[in-house]
Design an enzyme around this catalytic site. Structure first.
Site, PDB file in Angstrom:
ATOM      1  N   ALA A   1       0.850  -1.188   0.000  1.00  0.00           N
ATOM      2  CA  ALA A   1       0.000   0.000   0.000  1.00  0.00           C
ATOM      3  C   ALA A   1       0.888   1.241   0.000  1.00  0.00           C
ATOM      4  O   ALA A   1       2.062   1.188   0.356  1.00  0.00           O
ATOM      5  CB  ALA A   1      -0.904   0.000   1.233  1.00  0.00           C
TER       6      ALA A   1
ATOM      7  N   GLY B   1       0.218  -5.148   0.642  1.00  0.00           N
ATOM      8  CA  GLY B   1      -0.972  -5.207  -0.195  1.00  0.00           C
ATOM      9  C   GLY B   1      -0.723  -5.875  -1.530  1.00  0.00           C
ATOM     10  O   GLY B   1      -1.638  -6.444  -2.135  1.00  0.00           O
TER      11      GLY B   1
ATOM     12  N   GLU C   1      -1.067  -9.485  -0.847  1.00  0.00           N
ATOM     13  CA  GLU C   1      -2.497  -9.739  -0.669  1.00  0.00           C
ATOM     14  C   GLU C   1      -3.231  -9.711  -2.005  1.00  0.00           C
ATOM     15  O   GLU C   1      -4.127 -10.532  -2.257  1.00  0.00           O
ATOM     16  CB  GLU C   1      -3.073  -8.714   0.302  1.00  0.00           C
ATOM     17  CG  GLU C   1      -2.580  -8.931   1.734  1.00  0.00           C
ATOM     18  CD  GLU C   1      -2.916  -7.788   2.665  1.00  0.00           C
ATOM     19  OE1 GLU C   1      -3.372  -8.046   3.787  1.00  0.00           O
ATOM     20  OE2 GLU C   1      -2.717  -6.603   2.275  1.00  0.00           O
TER      21      GLU C   1
ATOM     22  N   GLU D   1       3.812  -5.382   7.163  1.00  0.00           N
ATOM     23  CA  GLU D   1       3.044  -4.339   7.832  1.00  0.00           C
ATOM     24  C   GLU D   1       3.442  -4.137   9.295  1.00  0.00           C
ATOM     25  O   GLU D   1       3.403  -3.019   9.812  1.00  0.00           O
ATOM     26  CB  GLU D   1       1.540  -4.657   7.753  1.00  0.00           C
ATOM     27  CG  GLU D   1       0.933  -4.563   6.364  1.00  0.00           C
ATOM     28  CD  GLU D   1       1.029  -5.857   5.587  1.00  0.00           C
ATOM     29  OE1 GLU D   1       0.353  -5.964   4.546  1.00  0.00           O
ATOM     30  OE2 GLU D   1       1.777  -6.777   6.004  1.00  0.00           O
TER      31      GLU D   1
END
Length: 256
Positions: free
Chosen positions: A64, A107, A110, A130
């Site tokens: 992200a 992300g 993911e 993260e």
């Protein structure tokens, strides 16, 4: 220029490229929005039978965009409803193949796990880092990862932020297949071409039943499989496929 590029390189195959090379394809709000929009449209496009999702040689998606997250509060984050965008990607009824070179961190890892098949380069890098910035995976990383590699590997990856190579991802079961870095996209497109030639109704039912059955009791999952299997005998493609087999010719599937 658009931050997600759509191409149609082969008959029946759509290719989505994340296009933020200056940010290692980090997933900002606009990338997530465009991905969801494309997946929603492609999911209902009868001419598309398989989707390949990729980045570039340096990064599939390096997580992200931290600049977009650093100063926001919990309520603002909740009101963004990012989970609805991720859900659109996860619920795309067409088979999705992630072609992963370079970084698939946070992300990005993911996002790759939202696909149905992952083709990884040998030197790709998967990570859930993260925890190093005071948070945890928030787009399915704790749940999809444990289903892919098991509790003990998933806990290790999420709690230590340890990156793993594409080769290690393949050994763990996170990648479907591992190929030389230069062959990732061509391998994913070849796989998509193979799938695109299969009967679309059967492909759609395989995906739906596998995903629904993963979290269901075995007897319930077997019932879902049985009903989908039976339903396919109402399709023209089933008649065509079996007739072509008996006649020793290639079938012509219509998706009907």
């Amino acid at each position: 220029m658009s931050e997600v590029l759509l191409e149609h390189p082969l008959d029946g195959v759509a290719l989505l490229r994340i296009n933020r090379p200056e940010a290692k394809n980090a997933l900002n709000a606009e990338v997530r929005r465009q991905l969801a929009e494309h997946m929603g449209v492609l999911g209902t496009d009868k001419s598309v039978r398989a989707i390949v999702l990729t980045g570039n040689a340096e990064a599939f998606a390096a997580g992200a965009d931290i600049k977009d997250m650093a100063e926001i509060g919990a309520i603002e984050l909740m009101l963004r409803n990012n989970h609805l965008l991720w859900r659109t990607i996860a619920q795309c009824p067409k088979p999705v193949i992630a072609a992963v070179n370079g970084y698939a961190w946070g992300g990005g890892c993911e996002l790759a796990m939202h696909a149905d098949i992952i083709v990884a380069g040998e030197n790709a890098s998967f990570s859930q880092p993260e925890v190093k910035v005071g948070i945890m995976p928030g787009a399915g990383g704790t749940q999809r990862l444990v289903r892919a590699v098991g509790k003990y590997k998933a806990m290790w990856l999420a709690m230590t932020a340890q990156p793993i190579t594409g080769i290690e991802a393949g050994q763990m079961g996170l990648a479907s297949t591992v190929v030389p870095d230069s062959d990732v996209l061509s391998a994913a497109l070849d796989m998509a071409k193979t799938i695109a030639r299969m009967p679309p109704l059967a492909i759609a039912q395989i995906k739906e039943v596998m995903l629904a059955g993963m979290d269901a009791p075995l007897e319930t999952a077997l019932m879902l499989e049985r009903k989908a299997f039976q339903m396919l005998f109402a399709s023209r493609d089933q008649k065509e496929g079996m007739k072509a087999f008996l006649e020793k010719r290639k079938p012509a599937y219509e998706g009907l």
